[in-house]
Scaffold this active site. Structure first.
Site, short mmCIF file in Angstrom:
data_model
loop_
_atom_site.label_atom_id
_atom_site.label_comp_id
_atom_site.label_asym_id
_atom_site.label_seq_id
_atom_site.Cartn_x
_atom_site.Cartn_y
_atom_site.Cartn_z
N HIS A 71 1.13 -1.24 -0.79
CA HIS A 71 -0.09 0.46 0.31
C HIS A 71 0.79 1.58 0.05
CE1 HIS A 71 -2.08 -2.55 2.53
NE2 HIS A 71 -3.43 -2.81 1.30
N GLN B 263 -0.92 -4.23 -9.15
CA GLN B 263 -1.19 -5.55 -9.88
C GLN B 263 -1.31 -6.44 -9.15
OE1 GLN B 263 2.85 -5.92 -12.36
NE2 GLN B 263 1.97 -7.64 -12.47
#
Ligand code: PAF
Length: 280
Positions: free
Chosen positions: A37, A149
């Site tokens: 994150h 991703q």
């Protein structure tokens, strides 16, 4: 970082930043922040100068037998990390703020791109994701939003939603951050015991082996998937849910493997469901 809990406060803060000429970056999360994150925050910061992050464990995207109730949470730590990575606004709405109407009926549905990969095993999941992300885009109104991703299908669906429904936001997808042995960072890694944690690394090593075979000329989708399966089958506590090779945009299977295709895995490691992927 300023923690806010209402949509009105987010709109006011973002409106003021925009009036001051700032470009707005946005990273939606479900919290329990890790380096993956934080890399999204850094990436958003590269393109923008006012950063909004959200933490919301979205009930709409969890199935009845999934981990909504036990999804890991640590808001104090998350706020500290957001502060360190210079997030300007941390939006932490309660479920009643996001879904005030018990009879709310409208959903964004993904269509065929939501029927493959994770969508085949998690009915309703991507409709829940797209609905909450659409709401968050309308609340935050960012210029750029960044996704990881690792959740490849999610990122592809959000790109498609923004394209098809004309959301005025640019979607950026950041590479997966990994542990030293290759395991993709995930808040769910916290569920793994020591043995499961060790076995979980074979997900990425299997994907790497297939990518190497592709580099050496293998073009059979089934053959490439089998390379991953063979690796995972040697691990006693891993149960493969799917291994699929798909086109990066449409998520449909190619007849022969091409550069840019996505090789994706979902597997249970013990009771924990993990996903990962590589791009050929
Ligand atoms: O990837 C996630 O954490 C979630 O699916 C998202 C995008 C925050 C929507 O709830």
């Amino acid at each position: 970082v300023i923690n806010v809990v209402t949509t009105a406060d987010v709109r006011a803060a973002v409106g003021a930043a925009r009036s001051a000429g700032r470009r707005i970056g946005f990273v939606p999360t479900m919290g329990y922040l890790h380096e993956g994150h934080l890399a999204l925050f850094d990436r958003a910061r590269e393109h923008t100068d006012f950063l909004v992050a959200s933490i919301f464990v979205n009930p709409l995207q969890f199935g009845p037998s999934e981990d909504l109730a036990r999804y890991p949470r640590d808001l104090d730590r998350d706020s500290r990390l957001a502060e360190e990575r210079s997030v300007d606004i941390l939006f932490i709405p309660a479920a009643a703020e996001m879904y005030p109407d018990a009879d709310a009926r409208i959903r964004i549905t993904p269509g065929a791109m939501g029927d493959v990969m994770c969508g085949a095993f998690r009915p309703g999941h991507f409709s829940g994701v797209l609905t909450v992300v659409g709401k968050l885009f309308n609340i935050v109104a960012p210029d750029v939003a960044v996704f990881g991703q690792k959740d490849y299908q999610q990122a592809a669906l959000i790109r498609r939603m923004v394209h098809d429904l004309d959301f005025p936001v640019r979607i950026d997808v950041a590479p997966t951050v990994r542990e030293a042995d290759g395991l993709a960072l995930s808040s769910r890694n916290t569920y793994l015991d020591e043995s499961a944690r060790r076995q979980a690394a074979s997900i990425y090593s299997g994907l790497q082996a297939a990518r190497t075979a592709f580099g050496a000329g293998e073009r059979g989708p089934a053959q490439l998937c089998d390379i991953v399966r063979t690796r995972l089958d040697t691990q006693p506590d891993i149960r493969v849910q799917y291994i699929e090779l798909v086109d990066s945009g449409t998520l449909q299977p190619p007849v022969i493997a091409n550069v840019g295709n996505v090789l994706a895995v979902a597997a249970f490691v013990g009771a924990t469901r993990l996903i990962d992927n590589v791009i050929l």
